[in-house]
Design a protein around this motif. Sequence first.
Motif, mmCIF file in Angstrom:
data_model
loop_
_atom_site.group_PDB
_atom_site.id
_atom_site.type_symbol
_atom_site.label_atom_id
_atom_site.label_comp_id
_atom_site.label_asym_id
_atom_site.label_seq_id
_atom_site.Cartn_x
_atom_site.Cartn_y
_atom_site.Cartn_z
ATOM 1 N N ILE A 118 0.872 -1.188 0.000
ATOM 2 C CA ILE A 118 0.000 0.000 0.000
ATOM 3 C C ILE A 118 0.902 1.229 0.000
ATOM 4 C CG2 ILE A 118 -1.609 1.381 1.385
ATOM 5 C CD1 ILE A 118 -2.824 -1.127 2.466
ATOM 6 N N PHE A 177 -6.269 1.849 7.524
ATOM 7 C CA PHE A 177 -5.181 1.019 7.017
ATOM 8 C C PHE A 177 -5.218 -0.360 7.686
ATOM 9 C CE2 PHE A 177 -2.966 5.353 6.361
ATOM 10 C CZ PHE A 177 -3.716 5.558 5.207
ATOM 11 N N ILE A 206 3.800 -1.277 3.773
ATOM 12 C CA ILE A 206 3.104 0.012 3.594
ATOM 13 C C ILE A 206 4.134 1.139 3.467
ATOM 14 C CG2 ILE A 206 1.525 1.686 4.687
ATOM 15 C CD1 ILE A 206 0.041 -0.537 5.987
ATOM 16 N N TRP A 253 3.630 5.037 4.070
ATOM 17 C CA TRP A 253 2.683 6.102 4.451
ATOM 18 C C TRP A 253 3.461 7.413 4.367
ATOM 19 C CZ3 TRP A 253 -0.829 5.917 9.449
ATOM 20 C CH2 TRP A 253 -1.533 7.126 9.564
#
Length: 513
Positions: free
Chosen positions: A273, A290, A312, A314
């Motif tokens: 992600i 998330f 991930i 972010w």
Amino acid sequence: MAAPRDQRETVEAEGSAGCRRSSGVEVVQPADPAAPAPLCPHGPTLLFVKVNQGREETRRFYACSASRDRKDCNFFQWEDEKLSEARLAAREAHNRRCQPPLTRMQCVERYLKFLELPLSQRKFCERCQQLLLPDDWEKHHEHQVVGDISVTQLRRPSRLLYPLENKKTNAQYLFADRSCQFLVDLLSTLGFRRVLCVGTPRLHELIRLEASGDKKSNIKSLLLDIDFRYSQFYLEDSFCHYNMFNHHFFDGKAALEECRAFLQEDEGEGVIIVTDPPFGGLVEPLAVTFKKLIALWKEGQRQDDNHKELPIFWIFPYFFESRIRQFFPSFSMLDYQVDYDNHTLYKHGKTGRKQSPVRIFTNIPPNKIVLPTEEGYRFCPLCQRYVSMENQHCEHCDSCTSKDGRKWNHCFLCKKCVKPSWIHCTICNHCAVPDHCCEGPKDGCFVCGELGHKRTACPNISSSKSAHKAVRKQKQRKSNTVKLETTKGHPMNHPSAIRKKKRRERAHQYLCS
Ligand SMILES: C[S@@+](CC[C@H](N)C(=O)[O-])C[C@H]1O[C@@H](n2cnc3c(N)ncnc32)[C@H](O)[C@@H]1O
Ligand SMILES: [Zn+2]
Ligand SMILES: [Zn+2]
Ligand SMILES: [Zn+2]
Ligand SMILES: [Zn+2]
Ligand SMILES: [Zn+2]
Ligand SMILES: [Zn+2]
């Protein structure tokens, strides 16, 4: 009323500049988490509480999760408010009216028709931000319309559409090419085959461009974004209209299933992600979302892979580090400074680089991530990670300690490295900006006064007694401060106070964007 996010920010980004204020709005969990929250046009609303000088007000309210501009969404409901059938029906009708004019399916059909048109008939209305089919021309004939929309333009919608600049809601800051290319190359080097782009339309299009270009990258990408305009340019398998503050898919189950299939393909192997939420957004609802995406991915995993984490990236300002790590303790912050094209403060301009405060937070081990040496990043063998040029390894902290890219200095009294502009204050007994208010609000928790955490993470938060005590203490400290300051002149007229205010405004400007 949508919750005033600018107030929320003061709670979340506290410590970024100057003296703290402890008023604002926080998200809270409903007493019964199974009870559905009322809906606004942006999906389930969130429950908020007002915080005044570290104390929560008793009455809580629901407000929009996505919008902090009343003009965009004025939903407001007290938690204990009972609505009449008539008002509920009116709200439902309003929510329906606010949905996009076309279904996802209709958008796809239009897109396919548009692709079949000869170049001379491919038009785009700049005013309506819409691809036009011949039947639409008449309606837009007085608008600014551009023609000859090429396939290259269709593949780069973030250049065709203007960035939404509603500072309070969308703040669509698009990656500068250099940062976007860095991310795509990094994702490819790390061996990812699928990228779930949450609020990263420009990254999404670059991944797809590379996949279709000569470079033979075979990475697939699915974009989840609240900006409905993007639905004109993608089929169902590459765009979902989505709200990342409440994990709401505007097109219901079909869209959720697209996302599930994407995450669970290859038993969840090879997917990451990448998210770049609007910086004014609250960390907690994002973290909750998330975690829901992680749970969706986990469902598709083999049993023996159960210990694995979904990778991930972010992307968020560095001063949210402790807040993000509160929800994701395995995340570390990379030194890489993410640049934007259309951000007035933090773009890589001709006049030289202003340091961007935006970083990448990730659960991928930092030693696996190579930062570009041509931009001055270097590998620290002691920390086993790439760091900024001026971030020096402190032998006392045994770490490259700078967070903002400048060289930080070690303070032997505080036993840690601090910003270069800070000095050790013997009154406060710790390092601070030279013009801070001594004995003023400490950088710690407003509830118990500890320095290691903020009020939102305070283990004593439920004990209202201690909260009241802390507030009384705080007030006492404040009145001492005033006494001290009156001997020096009025604090707000002091040039340092003006500097501080400016700094806060700059930080605020960034956060609100
Ligand atoms: C700071 S921009 C990031 C764009 C990214 N830097 C890029 O170039 O691809 C934030 C993005 O999140 C989207 N966004 C804003 N609010 C959102 C929400 N509630 N849910 C989903 N996406 C949202 C915006 O439309 C925008 O694309
Ligand atoms: Zn709303
Ligand atoms: Zn038009
Ligand atoms: Zn180091
Ligand atoms: Zn140090
Ligand atoms: Zn110190
Ligand atoms: Zn002091």
